[in-house]
Every structure is written in structure tokens, then in C-alpha cells.
Design a protein around this motif. Structure first.
Motif, PDB file in Angstrom:
ATOM      1  N   LEU A  22      -7.878   3.668  -3.456  1.00 48.76           N
ATOM      2  CA  LEU A  22      -8.871   3.677  -2.388  1.00 48.76           C
ATOM      3  C   LEU A  22      -8.825   5.017  -1.668  1.00 48.76           C
TER       4      LEU A  22
ATOM      5  N   LEU B 216      -3.081   0.393  -3.973  1.00 45.18           N
ATOM      6  CA  LEU B 216      -2.679  -0.962  -3.642  1.00 45.18           C
ATOM      7  C   LEU B 216      -2.166  -1.679  -4.878  1.00 45.18           C
TER       8      LEU B 216
ATOM      9  N   TRP C 115      -5.018   5.932  -0.927  1.00 46.34           N
ATOM     10  CA  TRP C 115      -4.053   4.840  -1.010  1.00 46.34           C
ATOM     11  C   TRP C 115      -4.121   4.170  -2.381  1.00 46.34           C
TER      12      TRP C 115
ATOM     13  N   ALA D  10     -10.433   4.074   3.644  1.00 48.57           N
ATOM     14  CA  ALA D  10     -10.413   2.626   3.431  1.00 48.57           C
ATOM     15  C   ALA D  10      -9.452   1.930   4.385  1.00 48.57           C
ATOM     16  N   ARG D  11      -8.469   2.676   4.888  1.00 47.93           N
ATOM     17  CA  ARG D  11      -7.553   2.058   5.853  1.00 47.93           C
ATOM     18  C   ARG D  11      -8.256   1.962   7.202  1.00 47.93           C
TER      19      ARG D  11
ATOM     20  N   SER E 220       2.656  -1.475   4.332  1.00 50.07           N
ATOM     21  CA  SER E 220       2.799  -0.036   4.098  1.00 50.07           C
ATOM     22  C   SER E 220       4.111   0.438   4.699  1.00 50.07           C
TER      23      SER E 220
ATOM     24  N   PHE F  98      -7.091  -2.910   5.073  1.00 45.89           N
ATOM     25  CA  PHE F  98      -7.912  -2.050   4.239  1.00 45.89           C
ATOM     26  C   PHE F  98      -9.241  -2.734   3.932  1.00 45.89           C
TER      27      PHE F  98
ATOM     28  N   VAL G 274     -11.719  -3.261   1.075  1.00 40.30           N
ATOM     29  CA  VAL G 274     -11.638  -3.181  -0.385  1.00 40.30           C
ATOM     30  C   VAL G 274     -12.927  -3.737  -0.994  1.00 40.30           C
TER      31      VAL G 274
ATOM     32  N   ALA H 256       0.850  -1.191   0.000  1.00 42.57           N
ATOM     33  CA  ALA H 256       0.000   0.000   0.000  1.00 42.57           C
ATOM     34  C   ALA H 256       0.883   1.238   0.000  1.00 42.57           C
TER      35      ALA H 256
END
Length: 338
Positions: free
Chosen positions: A182, A123, A121, A186-187, A145, A152, A154, A114
Motif C-alpha cells: 500500500l 501488510l 507499507w 493508506a495509513r 505496526s 489502513f 485497503v 504492517a
């Protein structure tokens, strides 16, 4: 313990009434166990994930292939722990069977990563063997990351996937993350220790499931040997078979004891927790191979067919040997922590 027995009895009665082709997931929803580890604010019962191991044991010993562990006890627990809008939106629907989660954690040759972007972000990489991915609405995906492992949320349609059946009767998919963008939201609000702990929950869970499967194999093999005749007498009358059955029972009980210690250690500090889980995984891997192979051998040709549950149970044990870390990996971790 009493609650676990009562839960297994109640669920067992439901699955006894289930007809061929009917949806076992619906039965889990109606029984109220899909929200078992979620907070009450998220439509759940507010129990620890370990309380759901009784469900896994029942599914395992009955050779029912449903992604309860991955969808509810792992992905669901992580999302519940993270909280926020995503948990409030998805978990009440998961709890009543209207939505499913999948847990994408196993990296392929190009590990999932990520990278921060101006608006969120990006991915890349891929994931292997994501159980229930094709049927899931969203994925809880682990990626590396700059700050360590991160989780995350997704959407299903944001990734490319190739679905296939597994040898133990489940459905899985390999996932390709081709520059997936994202939003920052989303994290999930989880620490690397939260993620490490959920991996140990997964390993302890399959250890408990394996112990239940081995107990079923010992019972079924004993009963089969009592019914089957060879050279004019019951197979169970042969001393070598009696010794083999005793050895199978000892190994199954040893695995059950190790699994219990691992489950009890899940709330401990990271070091003692990891040590107990790895010890259990090594013990279960050794016992599963011994009990499974001897069960098939003592059933003779019938052990290789689908006419009896022995084949499906053996296949599931074979998968569990390497699930959430194989024997050698856990032995190395245990030795490093000793």
C-alpha cells in the motif's frame, strides 16, 4: 432521548413499507442516517456515533441484518476522524449509499501486521469475521505496526477473501493479506487511543442493540403466553410462567441500564470508559443468555422455527455475547481497572 425515539419511529415506518426482496440499505440512505456520524464537510450530519445506536436498536429488535454498525458507526467514524483525501473521497459516497466500508479488526491465528517499505507499507497476516466485506468497496483494517495498532484504508480487490453467512443472518468474510503493498497515504491519521475508543464504541453499541432485542423478546413472549392455551387455560395464568416472565423483564431492564451507562461513558477518559463498557458487556452477556433461552423455552417448539422472529432474535443475542469481546474478557478488564 426524544430524538432517538423520533428517529426510530421514522425508520420503523420506512421498514414497515419495505417489501420482501427490497434493499434495506437504500432505506437507510434515503432516511439520511448513513452519514449520521460524519462531519458536514464529508456529507454527514456531524453527530456523535452514539446517536446512531437508535438505528441499531431498531434493526436489532426487527431482526434486520444490515452492517450499519461496522460500515457506518465504526469504519466510517474512524475514516471521518482521520480526515484527509480518503475521507473527502469516500464518505460523501457512503452517506448517500453509493459506497460501503467494512471494518476489519478481528485477527486470525496469524495476526495482521504492517511493515514499512521504501514506498509505503506491506501488510501480512489475516482477519476473521469481517462483516459486509464482500459487499464493501474498501476496508478500514487494523494491523499491528512498530508504533502500535494502526488503521489502513485497503481496496477490496487488494486482498483475498472467503465470504460466508453468519448464524445471525449477516454476511462476513475471512481475509488473507498476502504481502499486500500500500502507498504511505493508506495509513490513516489515527492514534492507538482512537482505535481503542472505537472498539469500546462497538461494544457499547451491541450492548444497546442487545437491550432492545431483549425488550422485544420479553414483550413477544408475554403476548405468546397470553394467547397459548394448555390444560384448558392460558399459559400466562400459570404462576411459574408469570415468575419466569418477571425474571426475564428484570434481566432485560438491568441490561438496558448497564448499556445506557456504557453509552454515556463513551466520551470519558480511557479508564472510566473502558470500565463502564466492560461492566455493560458482562451484564448484557448474562442477561442475554437468560432472556434468550427462556424466550425460546416458553415459546416451545415454535421458538426453534423461522415462523416467528424469536429464532432470529435469539441467534443475534448469541452472537452479541462474544462480539467485541466476550464475557470473560470484559470481566478480566473490569477487574484490572477496578
Amino acid at each position: 432521548m426524544e430524538n432517538a425515539v423520533a428517529l426510530k419511529d421514522a425508520l420503523g415506518a420506512r421498514f414497515d413499507r419495505l417489501k420482501a426482496g427490497e434493499d434495506g440499505w437504500r432505506e437507510l440512505a434515503d432516511a439520511g442516517v448513513l452519514g449520521l456520524p460524519f462531519a458536514e464537510a464529508h456529507g454527514g450530519l456531524g453527530l456523535a456515533a452514539r446517536e446512531g445506536f437508535a438505528v441499531l436498536e431498531l434493526l436489532g429488535e426487527r431482526a434486520i441484518a444490515l452492517p450499519y454498525l461496522e460500515s457506518v458507526l465504526l469504519a466510517g467514524t474512524l475514516l471521518d476522524r482521520a480526515g484527509g483525501d480518503h475521507a473527502a473521497s469516500w464518505l460523501p459516497r457512503v452517506a448517500v449509499g453509493e459506497a460501503r466500508l467494512a471494518f476489519a479488526w478481528l485477527d486470525d491465528a496469524d495476526p495482521a501486521r504492517a511493515e514499512r517499505e521504501a514506498t509505503g507499507w506491506r501488510l501480512g497476516g489475516g482477519k476473521l469475521l469481517v462483516i459486509g466485506a464482500a459487499e464493501a468497496d474498501v476496508l478500514i483494517l487494523i494491523a499491528q505496526s512498530d508504533e502500535g495498532r494502526a488503521a489502513f484504508l485497503v481496496p477490496h480487490d487488494a486482498v483475498a477473501m472467503k465470504a460466508y453467512p453468519t448464524i445471525d443472518g449477516r454476511r462476513a468474510a475471512d481475509i488473507l493479506l498476502d504481502h499486500v503493498s500500500l502507498p504511505a497515504s493508506a495509513r490513516l491519521a489515527l492514534t492507538p487511543n482512537d482505535i481503542a475508543q472505537i472498539f469500546d464504541v462497538g461494544a457499547a453499541a451491541v450492548a444497546a442493540e442487545a437491550a432492545a432485542i431483549m425488550a422485544r423478546l420479553v414483550t413477544d413472549t408475554r403476548d405468546y403466553c397470553r394467547d397459548r392455551e394448555q390444560f384448558g387455560q392460558k399459559v400466562s395464568d400459570f404462576q411459574v410462567v408469570q415468575h419466569r416472565l418477571v425474571d426475564m423483564n428484570i434481566e432485560a431492564r438491568r441490561a438496558a441500564a448497564a448499556a445506557t451507562l456504557a453509552v454515556d461513558a463513551l466520551e470519558l477518559a480511557p479508564g472510566p470508559r473502558a470500565k463502564a463498557v466492560s461492566a455493560a458487556k458482562v451484564a448484557v452477556a448474562d442477561a442475554a443468555r437468560f432472556v434468550g433461552q427462556n424466550a425460546v423455552q416458553l415459546h416451545g417448539g415454535m421458538g426453534m422455527t423461522d415462523a416467528l422472529p424469536i429464532s432470529a432474535l435469539f441467534k443475534r443475542l448469541t452472537v452479541i455475547e462474544s462480539e467485541f469481546g466476550g464475557r470473560d474478557e470484559h470481566l478480566a478488564r473490569y477487574m484490572a481497572l477496578a
